[in-house]
Design a protein around this motif. Structure first.
Motif, PDB file in Angstrom:
ATOM      1  N   ARG A 414       0.827  -1.217   0.000  1.00  0.00           N
ATOM      2  CA  ARG A 414       0.000   0.000   0.000  1.00  0.00           C
ATOM      3  C   ARG A 414       0.865   1.273   0.000  1.00  0.00           C
ATOM      4  O   ARG A 414       0.564   2.258   0.697  1.00  0.00           O
ATOM      5  N   ASN A 417      -0.682   4.821  -0.740  1.00  0.00           N
ATOM      6  CA  ASN A 417      -2.078   4.444  -0.467  1.00  0.00           C
ATOM      7  C   ASN A 417      -2.775   3.788  -1.651  1.00  0.00           C
ATOM      8  O   ASN A 417      -3.967   3.966  -1.869  1.00  0.00           O
ATOM      9  N   ARG A 418      -2.003   3.026  -2.430  1.00  0.00           N
ATOM     10  CA  ARG A 418      -2.634   2.298  -3.528  1.00  0.00           C
ATOM     11  C   ARG A 418      -2.060   0.889  -3.548  1.00  0.00           C
ATOM     12  O   ARG A 418      -1.137   0.571  -2.807  1.00  0.00           O
ATOM     13  N   SER A 419      -2.620   0.056  -4.423  1.00  0.00           N
ATOM     14  CA  SER A 419      -2.188  -1.336  -4.452  1.00  0.00           C
ATOM     15  C   SER A 419      -0.756  -1.444  -5.003  1.00  0.00           C
ATOM     16  O   SER A 419      -0.502  -1.080  -6.148  1.00  0.00           O
ATOM     17  N   SER A 430       4.925  -1.331 -10.422  1.00  0.00           N
ATOM     18  CA  SER A 430       4.352  -0.348  -9.495  1.00  0.00           C
ATOM     19  C   SER A 430       4.944   1.039  -9.679  1.00  0.00           C
ATOM     20  O   SER A 430       4.235   2.036  -9.662  1.00  0.00           O
TER      21      SER A 430
END
Ligand code: BDP
Length: 710
Positions: A414, A417-419, A430
């Motif tokens: 995270r 605050n994202r996958s 990512s």
């Protein structure tokens, strides 16, 4: 069978429906490329088809007018398939496709580069061996770096080697007979591994001498026809030790020039050299800190030297102080990776990859993932896992590690605050990084079956498959491996799959549950139980057990602050006792023995139950395996059975040592009354014998009753 064939046994397919399906496969193999890798691909295809289907094939270099397999790269296939010429394949991607050519059927085996032709051939043969009806496929690997690190020393020993001596070295030289090295490269290529670092990360200081480089070049020659690139672990003091410079300060221009010249020398000997692996400022190795320089300043000097040749630097994130004060409650080895590297994000040359062990400590049976993965957002990263079962039973215990690695790869950090699951970070998705991937420490040796325990080969196989595609499940991987290794008999497949799939959990149960770490001796061999020796030393794999409780307080509120190194969403989960998962509880928190887990059980009762349950399951391995008598060849059957019987006994040793130790310390009895009563054991010291004396053992818990007979 000795196991030397590993998963490449090419056993004859017996299933009538499958034979019917594969009947249409052609017996002509056309190899369009003229290079040793393409030749190996064609020869391997012939070998596999002959073994699996009894098909006698003919080889050719040009296409005539009959049904055929045609192997080539897109450029080589253009004349044959003009309409297809626009199609692009990633360099290591491949396509296996059935196409019509007039009245004939062509099986196109197309690789973006020759190594990818090999990958395709191995995949096709694997599909046939596992009776897969769908032979056509288009695939590409998840990331460019898919390497193994051997920890072999020039004298032929292997650091953490449990399967015989080195296949590469003996008596300070590269072996004259490199047959096994070439066979190893074939095994690696068969699961898509493209690089092998042949020497120990604790690199011998003579590694970069001209004499040794000539010898390494012979290993590279053995690897090359299988598309596996050789790389070397290097010591940063080499400019001084090998080059006789007065310094190895990375910012000294003579040092930079030395590396540049050394790299040129390497590439004249090994044109496809992969690059360097660096362990520095770690466990006594030299490093840039000696000159007040950072890891990026050191890594970049090597990287700049390698850049013109397309080589890479894998700089290990495993940098920590192993002289920590165990009485300092704020000292925490787990913090080290992040503390040393996070602030350097963005300062590395593009061909530097930070090689990060999956957990923040060191290959323990259960760890959270390293928070460093989330912190490096402008740097390529590779995850380092250990096929070598250093802390996980040393290839005497069966421990299928794929579920453990999957747990790490699937952990969603995270970041932002994202996958951002680890598998997407290391494959560069990512944070849009160009390099990166997967590295595994492997200790194959001269043992005929490579890793000693027949079941351990599932870890090497699985590593390659996961590096290729981290979305594969543990179930898929073990199912393929078992079929390739022991055949398709449903009883065999079902039994072996189940044994393997549970084995990580079982080993964790009888060695170190709740994230406490592997309760083994830390200084020495890392094998049997040695609970106290895990404490009171600087190495920092601490369990912090006392009369009231156990576990390491790594919270931000009262502990070492390690949890604060995770992105906030995940940090919140670990920080709170309400949300911290039980399996990591003692890694993250110090709690009282009577603390209740989410299951409702107390910590101490869980420790007892888990050790008894794990040992009880380990005791089922041998009888379950025995039910396969006659369905597995005698040699592998016998070797595996012996190891399972041994494991059952050693699991009891673990169970008793750990349970007794916690009972002794906490004074809280086992609700089921098992701990402290060994009615089913006969102590050696109780036997009347001549020529032996009874002696006390320290630490006491490593021998039942604290006594041994010598
Ligand atoms: C530890 C091993 C040690 C290695 C070290 C490393 O015990 O032999 O040198 O890791 O990864 O687990 O550098």
């Amino acid at each position: 069978e000795t196991g030397a064939e590993a998963w490449l046994r090419y056993e004859r397919v017996a299933d009538p429906a499958a034979l019917q399906r594969y009947h249409e496969l052609p017996s002509r193999i056309v190899q369009l490329g003229e290079n040793p890798i393409a030749t190996n691909a064609a020869v391997e295809l012939a070998r596999g088809l002959s073994g699996e289907l009894g098909l006698q094939t003919q080889q050719a270099t040009t296409y005539g007018t009959e049904d055929a397999f045609v192997l080539g790269t897109p450029a080589e296939l253009t004349n044959l398939l003009p309409g297809e010429s626009q199609r692009q394949l990633p360099p290591e991607g491949f396509r296996i496709a059935r196409e019509r050519m007039g009245k004939h059927t062509l099986w196109i085996i197309e690789g973006g580069t020759p190594p990818a032709e090999l990958f395709a051939v191995f995949r096709l043969l694997e599909k046939i061996a596992t009776l897969n009806p769908q032979l056509e496929s288009t695939e590409a690997p998840s990331a460019p770096v898919r390497w193994v690190n051997q920890w072999d020393n020039p004298d032929g020993s292997i650091e953490r080697g449990y399967a015989g001596r080195s296949i590469f070295f003996d008596a300070s030289h590269v072996r004259s007979d490199l047959t096994r090295a070439a066979e190893y490269a074939r095994l690696l290529a068969s699961v898509g591994i493209n690089g092998c670092t042949v020497n120990n990360v604790n690199s011998d200081l003579r590694t970069l001498t001209p004499e040794m480089l000539h010898e390494f070049a012979r290993i590279a020659d053995a690897f090359r026809p299988w598309g596996v690139r050789l790389s070397l672990s290097v010591d940063l003091s080499s400019p001084q030790v090998v080059g006789h410079l007065p310094t190895f300060d990375p910012l000294d221009p003579t040092v930079a020039t030395w590396w540049q010249k050394k790299v040129e020398e390497i590439y004249t000997l090994i044109p496809d050299f992969g690059g360097f692996v660096v362990k520095a400022d770690s466990e006594g190795r030299a490093g840039p800190s000696q000159y007040g320089r950072t890891p990026s300043q050191a890594a970049n000097v090597l990287a700049r030297a390698l850049q013109p040749h397309h080589g890479v630097v894998l700089y290990r994130g495993f940098v920590y102080n192993h002289h920590l004060d165990w009485q300092d409650l704020k000292a925490d080895r787990a913090r080290a990776g992040y503390d040393n590297f996070a602030s350097l994000d963005g300062t590395f040359e593009p061909n530097v990859i930070i090689q990060v062990k999956h957990g923040p400590i060191d290959f323990q049976i259960r760890e959270p993932v390293s928070p460093l993965f989330a912190a490096l957002q402008h740097t390529s990263q590779a995850i380092e896992v250990q096929t070598t079962q250093e802390y996980t039973g040393q290839q005497r215990h069966m421990v299928f590690l794929i579920p453990m690695w999957k747990t790490a790869l699937d952990t969603d950090l995270r970041a932002q605050n994202r996958s951002t699951p680890v598998k997407e970070i290391v494959t560069g998705k990512s944070f849009h990084q160009p390099l990166g991937g997967f590295v595994s420490v492997v200790n194959v040796g001269l043992d005929a079956n490579w890793l000693h325990h027949p079941m351990a080969m599932a870890n090497l196989y699985g590593f390659g498959r996961l590096a290729w595609n981290p979305d594969l499940t543990s179930e898929q991987i073990i199912n393929e491996w078992t079929r390739l290794t022991f055949g398709n008999n449903p009883k065999v497949v079902d039994t072996v799959n189940h044994l393997q799939l549970d084995s990580w959990k079982v080993y964790e149960q009888y060695t170190g549950p709740l994230g406490i770490g592997t309760l083994t001796d830390i200084i020495g061999v890392h094998y049997g139980p040695g609970i106290e020796s895990a404490e009171r030393n600087g190495w920092g794999q601490w369990l912090r057990a006392d009369h009231n409780g156990a576990g390491m307080d790594r919270t931000v509120a009262t502990g070492t602050g390690f949890i604060g190194q995770y992105p906030p969403e995940l940090a919140r989960v670990y920080e709170s006792l309400t949300t911290c998962p039980d399996e990591l509880l003692l890694f993250m928190h110090h709690v009282h023995y009577t603390h209740e887990l989410h299951t409702g059980k107390t910590v101490i009762q869980h420790i007892y139950d888990s050790h008894y349950e794990g040992a009880a399951t380990a005791a089922t391995y041998a009888p379950r395996w025995e039910s396969l008598h006659g369905l597995v060849d005698n040699q592998r059957f016998g070797e595996t059975l012996k190891l399972f019987q041994y494991q059952a006994g050693h699991a009891m040793v673990w169970r008793d040592a750990v349970s007794e130790w916690f009972f002794h310390l906490s004074g809280i009895p086992d609700a089921q009354g098992r701990v402290g009563h060994h009615s089913n054991r006969i102590e050696a010291e109780a036997i009347t014998s001549t020529g032996y004396t009874v002696t006390d053992v320290h630490p006491w818990e490593t021998a039942s009753g604290g006594k041994a007979v010598i």
